[in-house]
Design an enzyme around this catalytic site. Structure first.
Site, short mmCIF file in Angstrom:
data_model
loop_
_atom_site.label_atom_id
_atom_site.label_comp_id
_atom_site.label_asym_id
_atom_site.label_seq_id
_atom_site.Cartn_x
_atom_site.Cartn_y
_atom_site.Cartn_z
N GLU A 117 0.85 -1.08 0.11
CA GLU A 117 -0.17 -0.04 0.06
C GLU A 117 0.90 1.27 -0.15
O GLU A 117 0.55 2.42 -0.48
CB GLU A 117 -1.02 0.06 1.18
N TYR A 119 1.24 6.73 -6.80
CA TYR A 119 0.13 7.93 -7.22
C TYR A 119 0.89 9.32 -6.94
O TYR A 119 0.64 10.08 -7.73
CB TYR A 119 -1.07 7.65 -6.11
N GLU A 162 -11.80 -1.37 -0.66
CA GLU A 162 -10.76 -1.88 -1.90
C GLU A 162 -11.54 -2.58 -2.92
O GLU A 162 -10.79 -2.44 -4.03
CB GLU A 162 -9.85 -2.88 -1.03
N GLU A 219 -4.92 -4.76 -5.42
CA GLU A 219 -6.07 -4.88 -4.66
C GLU A 219 -7.28 -5.80 -4.72
O GLU A 219 -7.94 -6.10 -3.70
CB GLU A 219 -6.74 -3.34 -4.95
N HIS A 224 -6.16 -8.50 -2.02
CA HIS A 224 -6.47 -7.78 -0.87
C HIS A 224 -7.84 -8.06 -0.55
O HIS A 224 -8.20 -8.40 0.66
CB HIS A 224 -6.11 -6.60 -0.72
#
Length: 351
Positions: free
Chosen positions: A131, A138, A194, A228, A231
């Site tokens: 993460e 980003y 998520e 993701e 996850h």
């Protein structure tokens, strides 16, 4: 007569009611194998939960870093985009940059402390690491595309500067702070973060890939959506192990709430029409993703929605799609998923 629903009517003040709820949750935690305290939590072997361990090794095999993504071709594409497209992409990146930090806050403050099973703790530890990579990626994308320092600062502070990003952030943060909700409810809530809050934005970026735009952005999106998806799958696996699961009605309530917030985000606050996507189809896609999550949690669908975006058919919002098996762009660490017996080290090679 007093209202029977009010705390004072039951002879409890608010502090006592809160304490009572906390004690109830502690009792339920002791009934949960995943949450029961044991000195075994300090030692990994022998593996007690092979399916949880397998997901940890799968996450480990998928590790990547921001430095491995080539952004050199993105800036010429960015400079040719329309103003609406730049607005949409930059605001989506701002949302993502903040969101991964919130997911990590939950992992550090709640899940990693509550879960006592070492295999799951290994997964959460690795999730925290990846993460951080997502958040760095980003932030790097914003840093690359946005040259104006004031605009950049505005985007980096999205939780404070953008009401619609704040609304999504507040929803997630509320679950972290909630001391009355059960572990199962919070597992569902963060599976929704998520699996639903990210889904429409992932689809929007993959729409750009379909148009041949922004290869660095779309490749990093491919890697992040795969992560993701895993996850989200892990959250569903943890949910299956719970003895005291929330009711189907409660799960549906959490999921529907997340769907409504995400639909509003991408069709009203930051409409996908800005990049030429159909808002009605985006609403449908979010419902499709929610249905898929409900099924994976072990419940029936609510929306009965079909996937309206053919280009999303093979996209990794389920961690177990084609991405991992195909070794997406070779981002699977060598030998991590091999059996230990396959990794034989010898000193008899010819030099």
């Amino acid at each position: 007569m007093g209202d029977p629903e009010r705390p004072e009517a039951a002879g409890l003040d608010l502090d006592e009611r809160s304490s009572s709820d906390t004690n109830d949750n502690e009792i339920k935690s002791n009934e949960e194998p995943l949450l029961r305290k044991s000195s075994r939590r300090f030692v990994i072997f022998p593996i007690q939960y092979p399916d949880i361990w397998k997901m940890y090794k799968q996450a480990q095999a998928s590790f990547w870093t921001a430095e491995e993504v080539d952004l050199s071709k993105d800036l010429p594409h960015w400079n040719k985009l329309k103003a609406d497209e730049k607005y949409f992409i930059s605001h989506i990146l701002a949302f993502f940059a903040a969101s991964d930090g919130i997911v990590n806050e939950n992992l550090v403050e709640r899940f990693s402390q509550e879960v006592q099973v070492p295999e799951a703790r290994c997964f959460y530890g690795f999730q925290i690491l990846i993460e951080n990579v997502h958040s760095e990626m980003y932030s790097l994308l914003i840093d690359t595309y946005i040259r104006d320092p004031k605009k950049r600062e505005f985007l980096f502070n999205a939780i404070e500067t953008m009401p619609y990003v704040k609304k999504k952030a507040d929803w997630a943060l509320r679950w972290i702070a909630d001391r009355k909700s059960t572990f199962g409810e919070r597992v569902v809530a963060f599976a929704a973060v998520e699996g639903i809050f990210f889904s429409g934005s992932f689809a929007a970026i993959f729409w750009l890939k379909k148009r041949g735009l922004m290869p660095g952005l779309t490749f990093s999106n491919e890697l992040i959506s795969r992560d993701e998806g895993l996850h989200c799958d892990f959250a569903c696996l943890m949910f299956q192990y719970l003895v005291n699961k929330p009711s189907e009605e409660r799960v549906r309530e959490i999921i529907v709430d997340a769907v409504q917030i995400e639909q509003e985000f991408l069709t009203e606050a930051l409409p996908v029409g800005l990049i030429g996507m159909n808002c009605i189809l985006m609403k449908q896609y979010i419902e499709f993703v929610a249905d898929r999550l409900l099924v994976e949690l072990g419940f029936s669908k609510i929306f009965q929605a079909e996937n309206p975006f053919d280009f999303m058919e093979n996209i990794s919002l389920e961690g177990k799609t084609n991405f991992f098996e195909k070794r997406v762009s070779e981002y699977q660490r060598f030998a991590v998923m091999a059996e230990t017996t396959d990794n034989v080290f010898t000193l008899d090679a010819d030099f």
